[in-house]
Design a protein around this motif. Structure first.
Motif, mmCIF file in Angstrom:
data_model
loop_
_atom_site.group_PDB
_atom_site.id
_atom_site.type_symbol
_atom_site.label_atom_id
_atom_site.label_comp_id
_atom_site.label_asym_id
_atom_site.label_seq_id
_atom_site.Cartn_x
_atom_site.Cartn_y
_atom_site.Cartn_z
ATOM 1 N N LEU A 75 0.831 -1.202 0.000
ATOM 2 C CA LEU A 75 0.000 0.000 0.000
ATOM 3 C C LEU A 75 0.864 1.249 0.000
ATOM 4 O O LEU A 75 1.011 1.917 1.001
ATOM 5 N N THR A 76 1.440 1.572 -1.118
ATOM 6 C CA THR A 76 2.158 2.828 -1.237
ATOM 7 C C THR A 76 1.194 3.864 -1.804
ATOM 8 O O THR A 76 0.173 3.509 -2.371
ATOM 9 N N PRO A 77 1.520 5.122 -1.662
ATOM 10 C CA PRO A 77 0.665 6.127 -2.295
ATOM 11 C C PRO A 77 0.680 5.915 -3.809
ATOM 12 O O PRO A 77 1.731 5.915 -4.436
ATOM 13 N N LEU A 78 -0.477 5.706 -4.371
ATOM 14 C CA LEU A 78 -0.586 5.443 -5.803
ATOM 15 C C LEU A 78 -0.495 6.746 -6.583
ATOM 16 O O LEU A 78 -0.779 7.820 -6.052
ATOM 17 N N PRO A 79 -0.113 6.685 -7.874
ATOM 18 C CA PRO A 79 -0.008 7.927 -8.660
ATOM 19 C C PRO A 79 -1.363 8.475 -9.085
ATOM 20 O O PRO A 79 -1.427 9.463 -9.794
ATOM 21 N N TYR A 80 -2.448 7.843 -8.662
ATOM 22 C CA TYR A 80 -3.787 8.308 -9.001
ATOM 23 C C TYR A 80 -4.691 8.134 -7.791
ATOM 24 O O TYR A 80 -4.352 7.411 -6.852
ATOM 25 N N HIS A 81 -5.826 8.828 -7.827
ATOM 26 C CA HIS A 81 -6.804 8.705 -6.748
ATOM 27 C C HIS A 81 -8.199 8.846 -7.342
ATOM 28 O O HIS A 81 -8.430 9.703 -8.189
ATOM 29 N N VAL A 82 -9.105 7.998 -6.906
ATOM 30 C CA VAL A 82 -10.499 8.073 -7.333
ATOM 31 C C VAL A 82 -11.302 8.564 -6.133
ATOM 32 O O VAL A 82 -11.399 7.874 -5.124
ATOM 33 N N HIS A 83 -11.828 9.779 -6.255
ATOM 34 C CA HIS A 83 -12.612 10.357 -5.159
ATOM 35 C C HIS A 83 -14.001 9.744 -5.132
ATOM 36 O O HIS A 83 -14.574 9.427 -6.170
ATOM 37 N N ARG A 84 -14.557 9.593 -3.953
ATOM 38 C CA ARG A 84 -15.911 9.070 -3.811
ATOM 39 C C ARG A 84 -16.935 10.183 -3.991
ATOM 40 O O ARG A 84 -16.617 11.363 -3.908
ATOM 41 N N THR A 85 -18.179 9.780 -4.223
ATOM 42 C CA THR A 85 -19.269 10.739 -4.378
ATOM 43 C C THR A 85 -19.668 11.265 -2.999
ATOM 44 O O THR A 85 -19.239 10.726 -1.978
ATOM 45 N N PRO A 86 -20.506 12.304 -2.923
ATOM 46 C CA PRO A 86 -20.953 12.797 -1.614
ATOM 47 C C PRO A 86 -21.679 11.738 -0.784
ATOM 48 O O PRO A 86 -21.688 11.810 0.442
ATOM 49 N N SER A 87 -22.242 10.726 -1.432
ATOM 50 C CA SER A 87 -22.895 9.646 -0.690
ATOM 51 C C SER A 87 -21.930 8.503 -0.393
ATOM 52 O O SER A 87 -22.350 7.403 -0.049
ATOM 53 N N LYS A 89 -19.989 6.668 -2.320
ATOM 54 C CA LYS A 89 -19.947 5.541 -3.257
ATOM 55 C C LYS A 89 -18.882 5.817 -4.313
ATOM 56 O O LYS A 89 -18.497 6.962 -4.541
ATOM 57 N N LEU A 90 -18.396 4.755 -4.946
ATOM 58 C CA LEU A 90 -17.420 4.928 -6.006
ATOM 59 C C LEU A 90 -18.104 5.472 -7.262
ATOM 60 O O LEU A 90 -19.194 5.016 -7.608
ATOM 61 N N LYS A 152 -15.463 -1.963 -9.550
ATOM 62 C CA LYS A 152 -15.693 -1.593 -8.153
ATOM 63 C C LYS A 152 -14.869 -2.489 -7.225
ATOM 64 O O LYS A 152 -14.223 -2.005 -6.292
ATOM 65 N N GLN A 153 -14.841 -3.782 -7.494
ATOM 66 C CA GLN A 153 -14.047 -4.705 -6.685
ATOM 67 C C GLN A 153 -12.556 -4.392 -6.812
ATOM 68 O O GLN A 153 -11.818 -4.412 -5.827
ATOM 69 N N PHE A 154 -12.118 -4.072 -8.020
ATOM 70 C CA PHE A 154 -10.705 -3.719 -8.252
ATOM 71 C C PHE A 154 -10.312 -2.483 -7.438
ATOM 72 O O PHE A 154 -9.270 -2.470 -6.777
ATOM 73 N N LEU A 155 -11.152 -1.435 -7.465
ATOM 74 C CA LEU A 155 -10.842 -0.217 -6.726
ATOM 75 C C LEU A 155 -10.932 -0.421 -5.214
ATOM 76 O O LEU A 155 -10.158 0.153 -4.456
ATOM 77 N N GLU A 156 -11.870 -1.253 -4.768
ATOM 78 C CA GLU A 156 -11.964 -1.528 -3.333
ATOM 79 C C GLU A 156 -10.768 -2.349 -2.854
ATOM 80 O O GLU A 156 -10.324 -2.190 -1.707
ATOM 81 N N ASP A 157 -10.226 -3.197 -3.712
ATOM 82 C CA ASP A 157 -9.014 -3.933 -3.343
ATOM 83 C C ASP A 157 -7.823 -3.003 -3.197
ATOM 84 O O ASP A 157 -6.893 -3.287 -2.447
ATOM 85 N N LEU A 158 -7.856 -1.855 -3.893
ATOM 86 C CA LEU A 158 -6.819 -0.839 -3.746
ATOM 87 C C LEU A 158 -7.117 0.133 -2.613
ATOM 88 O O LEU A 158 -6.428 1.126 -2.445
ATOM 89 N N HIS A 159 -8.201 -0.112 -1.868
ATOM 90 C CA HIS A 159 -8.601 0.675 -0.697
ATOM 91 C C HIS A 159 -9.100 2.070 -1.068
ATOM 92 O O HIS A 159 -8.809 3.057 -0.392
#
Length: 160
Positions: A75-87, A89-90, A152-159
């Protein structure tokens, strides 16, 4: 009534939005958990389980730590980030176009290296290069087909 308005600048400020706090929380989480700081670093529990020498005088104690198993946390800081919605959710959406004949999955709210995320998604899903594209105008990733659950499973595995 007029005397109450002259000090209106002292009123308490509203709390910051969650979207601005999330990257800070992620950095603090990485700093507070020593096993999350470096990629491939072996934790002390694994080090003791493998019976490596722990005396400071042994030459193995001064050598750099090598990953000994695939179970070490990555778990290193990845070069990208996916922000969640206000609710919370991905932001992964399935879109049907051309009368429902064209199926697309869109990933929004991406910050950082979009190309790297696109390549990792393509490899994880086993898709050809032309099936996963980036919309350069808004920075979304568009996958041809419906892959919301797998992405969604892929992104959740990346936390995320």
């Amino acid at each position: 009534m007029a005397s109450a308005n002259h000090m209106s600048f002292l009123r308490p400020l509203s709390l910051p939005r969650l979207s601005s706090i999330h990257p800070l929380q992620r950095r603090l989480l990485i700093q507070s958990c020593p096993q999350m700081q470096r990629r491939g670093e072996v934790t002390k529990a694994e080090d003791l389980a493998n019976n490596s020498p722990s005396s400071p005088l042994s030459p193995a104690a001064h050598s750099p730590v090598q990953p000994k198993s695939q179970s070490s946390i990555d778990l290193t800081p990845l070069p990208y980030h996916v922000h969640r919605t206000p609710s919370q959710k991905l932001p992964i959406y399935q879109v049907a176009k051309r009368g429902g004949n064209l199926h697309q999955t869109r990933i929004r709210k991406i910050e950082g290296d979009v190309e790297k995320l696109r390549d990792e998604i393509r490899i994880a899903l086993g898709l050809k290069e032309e099936r996963v594209v980036i919309n350069r105008l808004n920075g979304n990733i568009i996958v041809k087909g419906w892959y919301r659950d797998k992405i969604k499973q892929f992104l959740e595995d990346l936390h995320f």
